[in-house]
Write a protein that holds these residues in place. Structure first.
Motif, PDB file in Angstrom:
ATOM      1  N   CYS A 138       0.796  -1.226   0.000  1.00 29.00           N
ATOM      2  CA  CYS A 138       0.000   0.000   0.000  1.00 29.00           C
ATOM      3  C   CYS A 138       0.828   1.276   0.000  1.00 29.00           C
ATOM      4  CB  CYS A 138      -0.901   0.060   1.233  1.00 29.00           C
ATOM      5  SG  CYS A 138      -2.111  -1.249   1.382  1.00 29.00           S
ATOM      6  N   ALA A 171      12.845  10.926   1.579  1.00 26.64           N
ATOM      7  CA  ALA A 171      12.715  10.351   0.249  1.00 26.64           C
ATOM      8  C   ALA A 171      11.566  10.936  -0.545  1.00 26.64           C
ATOM      9  CB  ALA A 171      12.562   8.848   0.349  1.00 26.64           C
TER      10      ALA A 171
ATOM     11  N   LYS C 429       3.458  20.378 -14.199  1.00 26.25           N
ATOM     12  CA  LYS C 429       4.067  20.161 -12.889  1.00 26.25           C
ATOM     13  C   LYS C 429       5.068  19.015 -12.905  1.00 26.25           C
ATOM     14  CE  LYS C 429       0.608  22.132  -9.793  1.00 26.25           C
ATOM     15  NZ  LYS C 429       1.232  22.613  -8.539  1.00 26.25           N
ATOM     16  N   LEU C 674      -1.565  12.366  -1.078  1.00 27.07           N
ATOM     17  CA  LEU C 674      -0.144  12.148  -1.386  1.00 27.07           C
ATOM     18  C   LEU C 674       0.283  10.714  -1.079  1.00 27.07           C
ATOM     19  CD1 LEU C 674       1.476  15.454  -0.144  1.00 27.07           C
ATOM     20  CD2 LEU C 674       0.942  14.785  -2.478  1.00 27.07           C
ATOM     21  N   THR C 675      -0.259  10.127  -0.001  1.00 20.92           N
ATOM     22  CA  THR C 675       0.112   8.737   0.285  1.00 20.92           C
ATOM     23  C   THR C 675      -0.400   7.806  -0.807  1.00 20.92           C
ATOM     24  OG1 THR C 675      -1.818   8.338   1.711  1.00 20.92           O
ATOM     25  CG2 THR C 675       0.220   9.050   2.785  1.00 20.92           C
ATOM     26  N   GLU C 678       2.049   8.283  -3.734  1.00 17.31           N
ATOM     27  CA  GLU C 678       3.334   7.596  -3.514  1.00 17.31           C
ATOM     28  C   GLU C 678       3.185   6.084  -3.604  1.00 17.31           C
ATOM     29  OE1 GLU C 678       4.724   8.970   0.278  1.00 17.31           O
ATOM     30  OE2 GLU C 678       4.362  11.041  -0.354  1.00 17.31           O
ATOM     31  N   GLY C 679       2.181   5.566  -2.907  1.00 17.65           N
ATOM     32  CA  GLY C 679       1.959   4.116  -2.942  1.00 17.65           C
ATOM     33  C   GLY C 679       1.666   3.637  -4.350  1.00 17.65           C
ATOM     34  N   VAL C 682       4.811   3.453  -6.572  1.00 20.55           N
ATOM     35  CA  VAL C 682       5.621   2.260  -6.295  1.00 20.55           C
ATOM     36  C   VAL C 682       4.922   1.007  -6.801  1.00 20.55           C
ATOM     37  CG1 VAL C 682       6.621   0.861  -4.440  1.00 20.55           C
ATOM     38  CG2 VAL C 682       6.790   3.346  -4.354  1.00 20.55           C
ATOM     39  N   PRO C 717      11.995   4.048  -5.521  1.00 19.01           N
ATOM     40  CA  PRO C 717      12.675   5.174  -6.160  1.00 19.01           C
ATOM     41  C   PRO C 717      13.359   6.038  -5.107  1.00 19.01           C
ATOM     42  CG  PRO C 717      10.401   5.015  -6.904  1.00 19.01           C
ATOM     43  CD  PRO C 717      10.567   4.029  -5.807  1.00 19.01           C
ATOM     44  N   LYS C 718      14.436   6.702  -5.514  1.00 19.93           N
ATOM     45  CA  LYS C 718      15.137   7.566  -4.573  1.00 19.93           C
ATOM     46  C   LYS C 718      14.216   8.688  -4.096  1.00 19.93           C
ATOM     47  CE  LYS C 718      20.047   7.776  -5.008  1.00 19.93           C
ATOM     48  NZ  LYS C 718      20.358   6.442  -4.552  1.00 19.93           N
ATOM     49  N   GLU C 719      13.365   9.132  -5.003  1.00 23.67           N
ATOM     50  CA  GLU C 719      12.520  10.265  -4.660  1.00 23.67           C
ATOM     51  C   GLU C 719      11.187  10.149  -5.381  1.00 23.67           C
ATOM     52  OE1 GLU C 719      14.666  13.897  -5.380  1.00 23.67           O
ATOM     53  OE2 GLU C 719      12.878  15.056  -4.866  1.00 23.67           O
ATOM     54  N   ILE C 720      10.125  10.455  -4.693  1.00 20.86           N
ATOM     55  CA  ILE C 720       8.825  10.571  -5.357  1.00 20.86           C
ATOM     56  C   ILE C 720       8.286  11.964  -5.067  1.00 20.86           C
ATOM     57  CG2 ILE C 720       6.456   9.744  -5.496  1.00 20.86           C
ATOM     58  CD1 ILE C 720       7.388   7.009  -4.805  1.00 20.86           C
ATOM     59  N   HIS C 721       8.003  12.673  -6.120  1.00 21.99           N
ATOM     60  CA  HIS C 721       7.455  14.017  -5.976  1.00 21.99           C
ATOM     61  C   HIS C 721       5.983  13.948  -6.324  1.00 21.99           C
ATOM     62  CE1 HIS C 721       7.466  18.476  -6.388  1.00 21.99           C
ATOM     63  NE2 HIS C 721       6.470  18.190  -7.174  1.00 21.99           N
ATOM     64  N   GLY C 722       5.160  13.963  -5.300  1.00 17.85           N
ATOM     65  CA  GLY C 722       3.723  13.874  -5.525  1.00 17.85           C
ATOM     66  C   GLY C 722       3.060  15.221  -5.358  1.00 17.85           C
ATOM     67  N   ASP C 723       2.049  15.462  -6.156  1.00 13.56           N
ATOM     68  CA  ASP C 723       1.337  16.722  -6.061  1.00 13.56           C
ATOM     69  C   ASP C 723      -0.024  16.565  -6.703  1.00 13.56           C
ATOM     70  OD1 ASP C 723       2.270  20.207  -6.810  1.00 13.56           O
ATOM     71  OD2 ASP C 723       0.737  19.333  -5.505  1.00 13.56           O
ATOM     72  N   PHE C 724      -0.889  17.543  -6.546  1.00 10.29           N
ATOM     73  CA  PHE C 724      -2.179  17.461  -7.201  1.00 10.29           C
ATOM     74  C   PHE C 724      -2.642  18.858  -7.600  1.00 10.29           C
ATOM     75  CE2 PHE C 724      -4.102  18.998  -3.351  1.00 10.29           C
ATOM     76  CZ  PHE C 724      -3.436  18.364  -2.326  1.00 10.29           C
TER      77      PHE C 724
END
Lengths: 183, 294, 785
Positions: A138, A171, C429, C674-675, C678-679, C682, C717-724
């Motif tokens: 999740c 991260a 974005k 955002l969760t 990100e989820g 991945v 991933p090293k980085e996740i840039h999430g936005d909306f």
């Protein structure tokens, strides 16, 4: 099949139980002691949902026979919080929203708890390696890693340990600032 | 058939003295199996590949979990020592860091608290992560039988997939490593489908030290998961003994190592990829330890 | 219970308040279905399963199984001839005259322990006559392919699904808009390609589990891990002929659904087994190995697509055929083929479209809904072929998408008008977030670095009339209970329900309790927790229920004060008057009402608010053209951009950054959005490397976590840039739109596009793997020499 009389300490309480040879520690916890916080995700040592502490070390309880746990000290997720009060690690999970469905969470908490005990200032890489045996579908793991980093900072602060040189790498970033609750 | 939900029926017996083990094994024959960490055995029992009636737990026998180091005779690791115990032992870290690295690469932290060095080796899996390191460090397997103890060098121990030189009624009690040549360096590289935690698609242990060869150095290369057994890449080692260390020699040695591999296609990877990865990992390993040696 | 340090959060919509289920999940208190204690009366069931992919059942001998002490009953298809299914009722609960996939259940054994039941299943003797099997959709549509469902014409089927009896085609959706034939000559560039992907599995951490109790009185209770308590009640009631009022479905927390616990999977089996041992609850739980065989999988797909654009890069035409490998039973998969059909262009404005989307029976595990519902499957090809066309016409891929992506009010492929969204803002974005076009150097000489972009759209795929309802009920201390039928799968449904109820009523967030577990005996109707519809649809119902309660309260207090209800408001749990500045706390009055002056009587009483939301405007689509007034309720759109490195010596991919932005209308809980992002990123990344593998007899080769690998903590991933972005949805609560599935739809093609950017190699077939990439690089080296 042989039955064995074993004595095991679970979350501080001593139990005397009769178990068949082929019962796993996971089955003992869930079925004999009704400690259902520890989960069965695969019965094969792959997913980590059954992780508990056995004599202070995290193990997959599905890979340990109940009879092998004779004389051992077991801690499960139910034994982490102190009389209902969340630990700094659990609090960090709340702050970082590191829980979604919650099924992997007990195992993750045990692995993370053990990590911080043996390595109070883990690097991001060390956290990831410590959690490689805890699958999560999740969250994508990032919030979990951040929560452990935050907890590491706090636990060491509480213990009066010096802060590490590197602050730990976050991260995930977000370009909006959030109001994380509060009136 | 799919795996069972739980373990099938069996009787658990905890051996409390060494002599009990061969007696139990003889009494029950094929129906008895030794139990160390259980991390392979329990999975195979659920899958129905093996159906022992008796499991003899040998973890608690004297010295099975002892690790001792002697400056003259070397390192002795009890067969039931867990991977984590091997990896964090100060003597292993100080004197046999390659072994610590290999042990750390197995599965997950949780499984490494149960999986044992002896179990990893006596399963005879070609993919055993600790086998290449054991081979290149000159490990010797100590086997107990009623008539006494015997030692087999690791490179005579692995006979085929799932088959070792252990005989019926024998118990692996320890793995011994000699004092290593001074100035040595080693590296274990492993490639899996995940960055860590997976079985090896290919595993390469590279070990080198100054020696009286034409090149001034001797290298040993151990391979996992790319042949019916874990093995040494001897032709590659000869190249490295004969020619001056450097990119050209390393590339040639990596080719020879690749040729020493005879992998199969399976659900994890193809033979072609495995061979190519032997070459790639050998080259990387040699470069890495050459940095340390020079 | 919340763990917020704050005790008083007003106006919680739009705020990242803590989840309501955190404490229970962190302390191990949270109950999942296998955690419920049933006592010594509980029996266990195990299923005997077919070892063949396609075979007639000649005989089943259960006598040896019945002899095992502790075995209470053995049930076969003869005892349970019923068919179940979501949109097409094609699936036997236990195999009937034949088996159609390896692992199909042929008998159920009920015993006093799971181990005994398992031993007894191994004593069930089945005589099979093997039949020729077919495993790929292209083979299965051939005229000489074995016919898997000779009775296809007799199955009950939803009015909008069109199976083709006499073939293995269970659904064929046609989309005809404009005239592609006349458009091709006008194209300055045309690209054609075939894209394939295998079946993959949801891998929820919690395996499927159901406990069913059939009482001698005829009352049936099903405790189960499900996304769809009410839908399961409906389908099982209809199939097993239980009056709806006698069937109760209870679902505690769900340990991951992702679509795999939608519709009816193994739950009907549990009910049918319980019928054989009335009065005893029967637990049926799947092992992890059975998850890979005996539940639903995402369908495989073979897609042939041709697209063309003019000299300026405007898309003119698309012709596409989707053949979904639906597995042995397509009861849910038919709607995936349909949804893929009416969205077959992807998020693009294309004036001429010819699309055919079919689901096809194959002798493989059952295809079903998985996060994205056909969109990840079709975007794999669409987003790559768009890149190829952009390259051919000499346009930057991001620019090509800005130009051609759907925009508000566009007339899309089904002729409906695109509701308000802003996909261009999402593209802007993500390109900004990864420095699109400015490629940083790779981290080592043997690594190659690349960037890729992919966009997506998805509509909730539902029947035209899926309803939500909610009830709001107060306690004396003015805390309140929100009753919903939506399920908490981890996505945060309970939390946003509490936020919306609190906001619409005017009480602090911390006063709200969501009544759980969902229990069809008490919980108001909710169609299913699928389709990313809950925040929107359940949210509307909750908002309506809260507003209903609010109205009642204001009327009572207004009358009590002799004022106009329009001058009153509820703020922080108190009724206030803007006119007289009086205050009335909600405590007690929400149960006991308010006394008249001098206690001469009372007014008011227990306040119960009710609300419901149901679509009324989705219309039929023409069978031949797929055209209609309103195909779907709305679309959610989004963009992802990927920055990655390939290690050319091993083929391994390292994802450096995923930028992921979606138009959610209104983020009820920004951090929860955002969760999900990100989820999902991945999950999407993992899906690019996953595949179920079968041998030539249809037997699964990687049916455990040892060999079905998913992304672990070290692979992220090293980085996740999430936005909306927030372009309000017209009928969304506070403008909110769903996002739970969308966040993984286009990650795989974004990665493929980035790999193409890095290496100049295009991968048309999933899964990706280090091996595949390495061997392709070797081939490339050979071709260049």
């Amino acid at each position: 099949m042989t039955m064995h009389s074993i004595t095991v300490t679970v979350n501080g309480g001593r139990e005397r139980l009769d178990v068949p040879s082929n019962m796993t520690l996971l089955q003992l916890l869930r079925e004999k002691l009704a400690l259902t916080g520890t989960k069965n995700g695969c019965s094969a040592g792959e997913c980590g949902a059954c992780t508990i502490l056995m004599n202070d070390e995290p193990v997959n309880s599905c890979m340990v026979l109940a009879v092998e746990a004779d004389g051992a000290e077991i801690v499960t997720v139910e034994g982490l919080a102190d009389d209902g009060q969340l630990t700094p690690l659990q609090e960090a999970f709340v702050e970082h929203n590191a829980v979604q469905c919650g099924f992997c969470t007990p195992g993750v908490l045990i692995s993370a708890h053990a990590l911080l005990k043996r390595n109070p200032h883990p690097t991001e890489e060390e956290i990831k390696l410590a959690l490689v045996g805890n699958l999560c579908r999740c969250t994508g793991y990032l919030r979990i890693i951040q929560a452990v980093q935050t907890a590491a900072g706090r636990v060491s602060q509480q213990a009066g340990l010096p802060r590490p040189a590197s602050g730990g790498v976050g991260a995930a970033s977000a370009s909006i600032s959030q109001d994380k609750g509060g009136a | 058939m799919l795996a069972r939900p739980g373990l099938p029926s069996f009787d658990y017996v905890r051996a409390s003295a060494l002599y009990e083990v061969p007696r139990l094994l003889e009494e029950h024959g094929e129906a008895a199996r030794l139990l160390m960490g259980g991390t392979d055995l329990f999975v195979r029992m659920r899958d129905g590949f093996v159906s022992p009636q008796i499991l003899v737990d040998v973890k608690h026998l004297p010295s099975m979990r002892d690790v001792s180091y002697d400056e003259q005779t070397g390192l002795t690791i009890g067969a039931a020592t867990t991977m984590n115990e091997v990896a964090r032992h100060p003597d292993v870290q100080a004197h046999y860091p390659l072994l610590a690295e290999a042990a750390s690469s197995v599965a997950s932290y949780q499984l490494r608290n149960r999986a044992t060095l002896g179990g990893n080796l006596c399963n005879g899996s070609p993919a055993a992560d600790t086998a290449p390191a054991t081979l290149v460090l000159g490990g010797r397997i100590v086997l107990y039988r009623p008539t006494g103890e015997r030692e087999i060098p690791a490179d005579e121990f692995f006979l085929g997939p799932g088959a070792t030189a252990m005989q019926a009624g024998e118990l692996m009690t320890a793995i011994r490593f000699p004092i290593l040549p001074p100035g040595s360096a080693g590296k274990y590289l492993k490639l899996g489908r995940n960055k860590a935690g997976d079985l090896a698609i290919a595993g390469v242990a590279v070990f080198g030290f100054p020696d009286g060869t034409a090149s001034g150095y001797r290298f040993r290369i151990g391979l996992a998961s790319v042949a019916p057994v874990p093995l040494r890449a001897r032709e590659a080692e000869e190249v490295l003994a004969a020619s001056p260390p450097g990119e050209e020699t390393f590339a040639l040695a990596a080719e020879r190592a690749m040729e020493a591999a005879s992998p199969i296609d399976d659900v994890r990877a193809s033979a072609a990829y495995r061979k190519a990865m032997v070459r790639a990992l050998t080259l990387r390993g040699l470069r890495e330890i050459w940095r340390q040696l020079s | 219970m919340t763990v917020s340090k704050a005790t008083f959060t007003s106006d919680p919509v739009g705020k990242s308040v803590p989840r309501v289920d955190m404490y229970d999940k962190l302390t191990g208190i949270a109950l999942f279905t296998d955690d419920i204690q049933f006592g010594p009366n509980l029996y266990y069931a195990r299923l005997a399963r077919s070892p063949h992919a396609h075979a007639l059942i000649k005989q089943i001998d259960v006598s040896k199984a019945l002899e095992v002490p502790g075995v209470k009953a053995v049930v076969t298809g003869k005892d349970a001839p019923e068919l179940v299914g979501m949109y097409l009722v094609d699936r036997p609960v236990l195999a009937g005259e034949r088996v159609r996939y390896f692992g199909e259940p042929v008998a159920g054994v009920i015993a006093t322990s799971e181990a005994l039941a398992e031993e007894a299943t191994r004593l069930v003797k089945v005589e099979y006559e093997e039949l020729p099997a077919v495993f790929g959709p292209m083979e299965s549509i051939q005229p000489d392919a074995p016919l898997l469902h000779p009775d296809l014409g007799e199955y009950k089927v939803a009015s909008f699904i069109f199976p083709e009896p006499g073939t293995n085609i269970s659904e064929h959706f046609k989309l005809r808009k404009g005239d592609v034939e006349s458009a091709w000559p006008r194209c300055a560039a045309i690209v054609e390609g075939t894209f394939r992907l295998p079946q993959i599995q949801h891998v929820p951490l919690e395996p499927h589990v159901s406990v069913a109790l059939w009482e001698p009185s005829g009352q049936v209770t099903l405790w189960t891990s499900t996304q769809s308590p009410h839908a399961q009640r409906d389908l099982i009631a209809q199939s097993i002929h239980i009056p709806h009022g006698n069937l109760r479905v209870v679902s505690p927390y769900v340990g991951g659904g992702f679509g795999g616990k939608a519709g009816v999977t193994m739950e009907a089996c549990a009910v049918v087994l319980a019928r054989a041992v009335k009065g005893h609850p029967v637990k049926l739980r799947l092992t992890r190995e059975e998850e890979f065989v005996g539940t639903t999988m995402r369908q495989s797909l073979v897609a042939h697509t041709k697209i063309g654009c003019d000299a300026e890069g405007n898309l003119l035409a698309m012709e596409t055929q989707y053949y979904f490998g639906g597995g042995a039973y397509n009861d849910y998969g038919v709607n995936i083929a349909r949804a893929a059909g009416y969205s077959c262009t992807g998020p693009y404005d294309i004036p001429n479209v010819k699309g055919d989307s079919c689901s096809v029976y194959t002798n493989l595990p059952i295809g079903g809904p998985m996060r994205g519902f056909g969109m990840p499957e079709i975007h794999w090809g669409i987003e790559q072929i768009m890149d190829q066309l952009a390259e051919k016409i000499g346009m930057d891929p991001a620019e090509f998408r800005r130009r051609n992506c759907v925009k508000t009010d566009d007339t899309i492929l089904t002729s409906m008008k695109m509701p308000a969204i802003d996909l261009v803002a999402c593209i802007d974005k993500v390109t900004e977030a990864i420095n699109w076009g400015q490629e940083d150097k790779p981290s080592a000489p043997h690594k190659k670095r690349g960037q890729g972009i992919a966009i997506m759209w998805k509509a909730p795929a539902m029947p035209p009339n899926p309803g939500s309802s909610a009830v709001v009920r107060f306690n004396e201390d003015a805390t309140l209970n929100v009753e919903i039928g939506a399920q908490e799968l981890g996505q945060g449904a309970f939390t946003v329900a509490a936020q919306m109820a609190a906001q619409a009523l005017g009480v602090p967030y911390e006063w709200v309790r969501v009544s759980a577990p969902v229990d069809t005996k008490y919980s108001p109707y909710e169609w299913q927790t699928v389709a990313s519809r809950i925040t929107w649809s359940m949210g509307n119902a909750v908002k309506a229920a809260a507003e209903d309660a609010r109205r009642q309260i204001l009327e009572i207090v207004a009358e009590h004060w002799g004022e106009d209800p329009n001058d009153l408001d509820i703020k922080n749990g108190k009724v206030i008057s803007y006119k007289s500045e009086q205050e009335q706390p909600l405590q007690n009055m929400v149960i006991y009402g308010l006394p008249n002056e001098d206690f001469e009587g009372w007014k008011g009483g227990p306040i119960i608010g009710r609300g419901m939301f149901m679509l009324t405007y989705v219309t039929n689509l023409d069978f031949e053209t797929g055209q209609g007034t309103r195909a779907v309720a709305h679309y959610t759109v989004g963009a992802q951009a990927v920055d990655l490195e390939v290690d050319t010596e091993t083929g391994q991919v390292e994802i450096l950054k995923i930028a992921s932005v979606y138009d959610v209308g209104k983020a009820i809980n920004p951090d929860l959005v955002l969760t999900q992002i990100e989820g999902g990123a991945v999950h999407g990344m993992s899906s690019a490397f996953e595949a179920l593998r079968f041998d030539e007899k249809g037997q699964p080769l990687n049916r455990s976590l040892v060999d079905y690998r998913i992304v672990t903590a070290v692979d992220v991933p090293k980085e996740i840039h999430g936005d909306f972005v927030e372009t309000p949805l017209e009928d969304g609560p506070w403008g909110a739109r769903g996002v739970g599935e969308h966040v993984m739809v286009q990650t795989a093609p974004a990665i493929a596009n980035a790999i193409n950017d890095a290496l100049g190699i295009r991968f048309n077939d999933l899964p990706l793997s280090a091996e595949k990439i390495f061997l392709a690089l070797e081939e490339q080296k050979q071709e260049e020499t």
